[in-house]
Design an enzyme around this catalytic site. Structure first.
Site, PDB file in Angstrom:
ATOM      1  N   GLU A 178      -0.471 -10.379  -3.268  1.00 34.86           N
ATOM      2  CA  GLU A 178      -0.772  -9.984  -1.882  1.00 34.86           C
ATOM      3  C   GLU A 178      -1.809 -10.860  -1.178  1.00 34.86           C
ATOM      4  O   GLU A 178      -2.758 -10.350  -0.590  1.00 34.86           O
ATOM      5  CB  GLU A 178      -1.218  -8.516  -1.855  1.00 34.86           C
ATOM      6  CG  GLU A 178      -0.227  -7.575  -2.519  1.00 34.86           C
ATOM      7  CD  GLU A 178      -0.670  -6.109  -2.498  1.00 34.86           C
ATOM      8  OE1 GLU A 178      -1.817  -5.839  -2.128  1.00 34.86           O
ATOM      9  OE2 GLU A 178       0.163  -5.248  -2.851  1.00 34.86           O
ATOM     10  N   GLU A 294       8.573  -4.147  -7.743  1.00 39.92           N
ATOM     11  CA  GLU A 294       7.933  -2.817  -7.692  1.00 39.92           C
ATOM     12  C   GLU A 294       8.761  -1.835  -6.875  1.00 39.92           C
ATOM     13  O   GLU A 294       8.227  -1.030  -6.103  1.00 39.92           O
ATOM     14  CB  GLU A 294       6.531  -2.919  -7.070  1.00 39.92           C
ATOM     15  CG  GLU A 294       5.630  -3.948  -7.720  1.00 39.92           C
ATOM     16  CD  GLU A 294       4.203  -3.952  -7.182  1.00 39.92           C
ATOM     17  OE1 GLU A 294       3.828  -3.023  -6.442  1.00 39.92           O
ATOM     18  OE2 GLU A 294       3.468  -4.901  -7.514  1.00 39.92           O
TER      19      GLU A 294
HETATM   20  C1  XIL Z   1      -0.833   1.099  -7.622  1.00 41.71           C
HETATM   21  C2  XIL Z   1      -0.712   2.053  -8.797  1.00 41.71           C
HETATM   22  O1  XIL Z   1       0.606   2.492  -8.878  1.00 41.71           O
HETATM   23  C3  XIL Z   1      -1.659   3.223  -8.616  1.00 41.71           C
HETATM   24  O2  XIL Z   1      -1.653   4.035  -9.782  1.00 41.71           O
HETATM   25  C4  XIL Z   1      -3.078   2.732  -8.326  1.00 41.71           C
HETATM   26  O3  XIL Z   1      -3.898   3.822  -8.043  1.00 41.71           O
HETATM   27  C5  XIL Z   1      -3.080   1.753  -7.163  1.00 41.71           C
HETATM   28  O4  XIL Z   1      -2.175   0.702  -7.427  1.00 41.71           O
HETATM   29  N1  XIL Z   1       1.203  -2.816  -5.031  1.00 41.71           N
HETATM   30  C6  XIL Z   1       0.815  -3.272  -6.267  1.00 41.71           C
HETATM   31  C7  XIL Z   1       0.503  -2.298  -7.359  1.00 41.71           C
HETATM   32  O5  XIL Z   1       0.840  -4.498  -6.506  1.00 41.71           O
HETATM   33  O6  XIL Z   1      -0.466  -2.781  -8.247  1.00 41.71           O
HETATM   34  C8  XIL Z   1       0.078  -0.964  -6.800  1.00 41.71           C
HETATM   35  O7  XIL Z   1      -0.064  -0.054  -7.881  1.00 41.71           O
HETATM   36  C9  XIL Z   1       1.084  -0.476  -5.785  1.00 41.71           C
HETATM   37  C10 XIL Z   1       1.190  -1.443  -4.635  1.00 41.71           C
END
Ligand code: XIL
Length: 393
Positions: A178, A294
Site C-alpha cells: 500500500e 486478499e
Molecule cells: C487486517 C487484518 O485482517 C486484521 O485482523 C487487522 O486488525 C488489520 O489488518 N489490507 C492488508 C491486510 O494488507 O494486512 C489487512 O489485514 C487488511 C487490509
C-alpha cells in the site's frame, strides 16, 4: 515474459486423507482442542480431494489460498482441516507484520509465524509472506525509536532477519504494502507513510533489493488495494501504481509480481472490467505475475436481507470478479482474506457496521465451515478460467 519457475505438477499431490492426517498430527500437540471433524457437514465428501478448491485451481495451473489466523489454527482442528484440504497456499493474516514480529526494537518474536510455516510444510502447502514494509501494524515503539538517521538500518535489518529466517521456504513476499495514496498531492502518488517521510521514495528500492538478498527464491511482490473498480478514483490509483512499478523496473529493482488485494463489495454502484484488465495486462507486459491476494466481498451495501439472499449476491460478485481476473494469463494465485464467516476482519468490533445485527458473510465457508455459494462460484470460475500451465514452485 512471465518469470515462472517451474511446472505445476504438484497441485493434486496433497490428497485429502494425507492432508487431514497431517493437520491432526500438527494439532495433537496443542493445548486447546475444540470441536473436531465431527462438526463438518456431510457435503464435505464432494468438496474435498478432487472436489477441493485447490484441485480445481491446480487443474488450470493456479494456486489458491487464504489468510490464516494462527490462534485459530492452534485451537480449532476443523479450521486446520479445511486449510489442509482446500488450499495450496497460505498467508498469515497478522503474524508476519512488524507489530507481531517486533515486541521491542531489539527483539523478534517468531512463534506464530513459525507455526504457520511448520503447518504449511507438514501439509505441502506454499506460504506467502505478508508483509515486510507497510505504514500500518507498526509496533508502538516505532514512532519514538525509528528516525531519519536509523530508518534505513531498521528496514534492512528487519528484512534480512525476517525474510532470511524463511529463506527458500516462501513462495512470495509482499515486500511493500500500500505505498500509493492518490490523494497525497504528490506527482508520483506516493503515500506519505512513515517510511516515505524518513527515507523518501527510495525506501521501496531499498526494501526490494534487501528482500532479494535475504531470499533470492521468493517472488517479490508489490501489494495494493483500491485498484479494482472502474471509477475515477481507482483509475487514478491504478495509474500511480503502474507508474511506480515502471519506475522500479526501470531502476532494475528486483520485482516479480503485483498483488491486487481485491477487498470488493456486493451491491456497489461501481463495476469492474476494463480498468483492471488493462492494469493486469500492463503488469504482464512488464514481466510481472499477478496475485489476487486478499479477496473478500463486503456486504454492507446490501439491504438488511435474509442470509440466503446475501450469500447469493456475494457469490455473484465472486463469480464476476474471478471470471474477469482469471481471463488474464498473468494471474497465477487467488487467495481470500480468511476462510469462514466466523472469522473475518470485516466483523472486527473496531469497524463500523451498517447492519449490526447481521454480521458480514464475505468468505467461501460459513461459520460452521460449510461451503457457501461463494465456494462453488470460486470453483466454477477456476474451471472456466484459461489454463496456465506454468507457475512458480
Ligand atoms: C487486517 C487484518 O485482517 C486484521 O485482523 C487487522 O486488525 C488489520 O489488518 N489490507 C492488508 C491486510 O494488507 O494486512 C489487512 O489485514 C487488511 C487490509
Amino acid at each position: 515474459m512471465l518469470t515462472r519457475r517451474g511446472f505445476i505438477s504438484t497441485g493434486l499431490r496433497v490428497g485429502a486423507g494425507l492432508a487431514a492426517g497431517s493437520a491432526a498430527t500438527f494439532l495433537s500437540g496443542c493445548a486447546h482442542r475444540v470441536a473436531g471433524p465431527a462438526t463438518l457437514p456431510s457435503v464435505t465428501n464432494q468438496i474435498t480431494g478432487s472436489g477441493s478448491l485447490k484441485a480445481h485451481a491446480a487443474a488450470h495451473g493456479l494456486l489458491t489460498g487464504a489468510a490464516v489466523a494462527i490462534p485459530l489454527l492452534r485451537s480449532d482442528p476443523a479450521y486446520a482441516r479445511v486449510l489442509s484440504e482446500q488450499y495450496s497456499i497460505l498467508v498469515a493474516e497478522n503474524a508476519m507484520k512488524w507489530k507481531a514480529l517486533r515486541p521491542a526494537p531489539d527483539r523478534f518474536s517468531f512463534g506464530e509465524a513459525d507455526a504457520l510455516v511448520a503447518f504449511a510444510e507438514q501439509n505441502s502447502i506454499k506460504v506467502r509472506g505478508h508483509n515486510l514494509c507497510w505504514h500500518e501494524a507498526l509496533p508502538d515503539w516505532f514512532a519514538v525509536t525509528v528516525t531519519k538517521e536509523n530508518a534505513r538500518q531498521f528496514l534492512t535489518d528487519h528484512i534480512m532477519n525476517v525474510a532470511g529466517r524463511y529463506k527458500g521456504k516462501m513462495h512470495s513476499w509482499d515486500v511493500v504494502n500500500e505505498a500509493v495514496d492518490a490523494k497525497s498531492g504528490r506527482d508520483d502518488g506516493l503515500r506519505k507513510s512513515p517510511w516515505f517521510e524518513m527515507l523518501g521514495p527510495d525506501y521501496l528500492d531499498i526494501a526490494f533489493r534487501t528482500a532479494r538478498e535475504a531470499d533470492p527464491h521468493a517472488l517479490l511482490t508489490y501489494n495494493e488495494y483500491g485498484i479494482e473498480y472502474d471509477n475515477e478514483e481507482e483509475a487514478q490509483k491504478r495509474a500511480f501504481t503502474l507508474q511506480l512499478l515502471r519506475r522500479l523496473k526501470a531502476a532494475n529493482v528486483p520485482l516479480d509480481a503485483v498483488g491486487i488485494q481485491s477487498h470488493i463489495r456486493a451491491g456497489s454502484s461501481y463495476s469492474f472490467g476494463n480498468g483492471i484488465r488493462e492494469f493486469m495486462a500492463s503488469a504482464r507486459q512488464m514481466g510481472l505475475q499477478v496475485f489476487i491476494t486478499e479477496m473478500d466481498v463486503n456486504d454492507d451495501e446490501l439491504p438488511d436481507d435474509d442470509v440466503a439472499k446475501v450469500d447469493h449476491a456475494i457469490a455473484a460478485v465472486y463469480r464476476d470478479y474471478l471470471t474477469t481476473v482469471l481471463a488474464e494469463p498473468a494471474v497465477t494465485a487467488v487467495l481470500t482474506w480468511g476462510v469462514s464467516d466466523g472469522h473475518t476482519w470485516l466483523n472486527n468490533p473496531m469497524r463500523k457496521q451498517r447492519h449490526p445485527n447481521r454480521p458480514q458473510r464475505p468468505l467461501p465457508f460459513d461459520e460452521n465451515y460449510r461451503p457457501k455459494e461463494a465456494f462453488f462460484a470460486m470453483r466454477d470460475s477456476f474451471d472456466k478460467g484459461m489454463s496456465r500451465n506454468l507457475v512458480n514452485d
